[in-house]
Design an enzyme around this catalytic site. Structure first.
Site, mmCIF file in Angstrom:
data_model
loop_
_atom_site.group_PDB
_atom_site.id
_atom_site.type_symbol
_atom_site.label_atom_id
_atom_site.label_comp_id
_atom_site.label_asym_id
_atom_site.label_seq_id
_atom_site.Cartn_x
_atom_site.Cartn_y
_atom_site.Cartn_z
ATOM 1 N N SER A 143 0.877 -1.179 0.000
ATOM 2 C CA SER A 143 0.000 0.000 0.000
ATOM 3 C C SER A 143 0.907 1.220 0.000
ATOM 4 O O SER A 143 2.078 1.131 0.376
ATOM 5 C CB SER A 143 -0.834 -0.004 1.283
ATOM 6 O OG SER A 143 -1.493 1.233 1.467
ATOM 7 N N TYR A 156 -1.911 0.369 10.746
ATOM 8 C CA TYR A 156 -1.929 -0.166 9.370
ATOM 9 C C TYR A 156 -0.632 0.202 8.655
ATOM 10 O O TYR A 156 -0.025 -0.623 7.965
ATOM 11 C CB TYR A 156 -3.151 0.397 8.640
ATOM 12 C CG TYR A 156 -3.322 -0.069 7.219
ATOM 13 C CD1 TYR A 156 -3.453 -1.417 6.896
ATOM 14 C CD2 TYR A 156 -3.374 0.856 6.165
ATOM 15 C CE1 TYR A 156 -3.629 -1.834 5.580
ATOM 16 C CE2 TYR A 156 -3.560 0.448 4.852
ATOM 17 C CZ TYR A 156 -3.684 -0.899 4.565
ATOM 18 O OH TYR A 156 -3.859 -1.312 3.258
#
Ligand SMILES: NC(=O)c1ccc[n+]([C@@H]2O[C@H](COP(=O)([O-])OP(=O)(O)OC[C@H]3O[C@@H](n4cnc5c(N)ncnc54)[C@H](OP(=O)(O)O)[C@@H]3O)[C@@H](O)[C@H]2O)c1
Length: 258
Positions: A143, A156
């Protein structure tokens, strides 16, 4: 002794998290590109339905229920294969958007388990099979959170930095062996589950993530990129590919129209 390199059409592609979003789209596109796809996820009904859909369309697809954090189950899964051409480590996601001061350690642990240990489990179990194919590709779906932080994202972000480091380190460690390591780092993608899971099923909060953003990336946009990267000639390693919607200049700079 030279290892026989199977044709692209004969390549087995294992996709984790193939029950929704980017994983399902990737399974569809890899199948359309001629791979024999193995769909894995925890939700058996969904992967079975997708495997059936692909098979009916004339592709080769099977479903295998698998939790990527369960190492014994991953090892058992891996033992079914002699060789594998492609492993797409896609299973993962975010839990919560709390600041460091109040974030739930259980969420942090769960994100690390899925995004990092899950990727580690599959990669370790299947690396010998990828190498045995003579032309393997490991894809890590990290990501833009694996490259830079944002407020409320630390748990995250930390996990995706872990996935990013795993990909970078593995590439160094196996150079010279016939396995490519590709990292795909998407920014904002509007998928079925990502924001909904992050906010514990709260659809209103999930929708706000994309509010006013003209065109977030779709699962198909990312799947196309993954499929493009794995179908490059064997000597071409796409190390790291970052893709974002035009409306997103960074993790914290997003153009919203309303
Ligand atoms: N959407 C975004 O904005 C975005 C941006 C950058 C990166 N990503 C990354 O892209 C990947 C796919 O996300 P998505 O947006 O497609 O979200 P999604 O629709 O929620 O899909 C997540 C997938 O991961 C699977 N999964 C989660 N935990 C698992 C586990 N323990 N074992 C096996 N499978 C598991 C889920 O399947 P089951 O629940 O059936 O197991 C599901 O198929 C994730 O790694 C995510 O972090 C997403």
């Amino acid at each position: 002794m030279a290892t026989a390199v199977p044709s692209a059409a004969a390549r087995i592609a294992v996709v984790t998290g193939a029950s929704s979003g980017i994983g399902a789209a990737t399974a569809r596109q890899l199948a359309a590109a001629g791979h024999r796809v193995v769909l894995t996820a925890r939700r058996k009904d969904r992967i079975e339905a997708l495997a059936e859909e692909l098979t009916k369309a004339g592709h080769s697809a099977v479903a295998y229920q698998l939790d990527v954090t369960d190492r014994a189950a991953v090892d058992e899964f891996a033992s079914a294969f002699k060789t594998i051409g492609v492993l797409v480590n896609n299973a993962g996601g975010a839990l919560g958007a709390d600041p460091v001061a109040t974030g739930d350690p259980a969420d942090w642990r769960a994100m690390y388990e899925t995004n990092v240990i899950g990727t580690l489990n599959l990669t370790q179990a299947l690396l010998p099979k990828l190498e045995a194919s003579g032309d393997g590709v490991v894809v890590v779906v990290s990501s833009t959170a694996g490259l830079a932080t944002y407020e409320g994202g630390a748990g995250y972000v930390a996990a995706k930095h872990g996935a990013h480091v795993l990909a970078e380190t593995l590439r160094l460690e196996i150079v010279g062996r016939p396995v490519r390591v590709v990292e795909i780092a998407p920014g904002m993608v509007k998928t079925e589950g990502f924001a909904l899971n992050r906010f514990g099923g709260d659809a209103e909060k999930a929708e706000k993530v994309y509010q006013g953003v003209a065109e977030p990336l779709t699962a198909d946009d990312v799947a196309e990129t993954i499929t493009w990267a794995v179908t490059r000639p064997s000597h071409v390693n796409v190390d790291l590919l970052v893709l974002r919607p035009r409306a997103q200049a960074s993790n914290t700079k997003v153009h919203r129209e309303s």
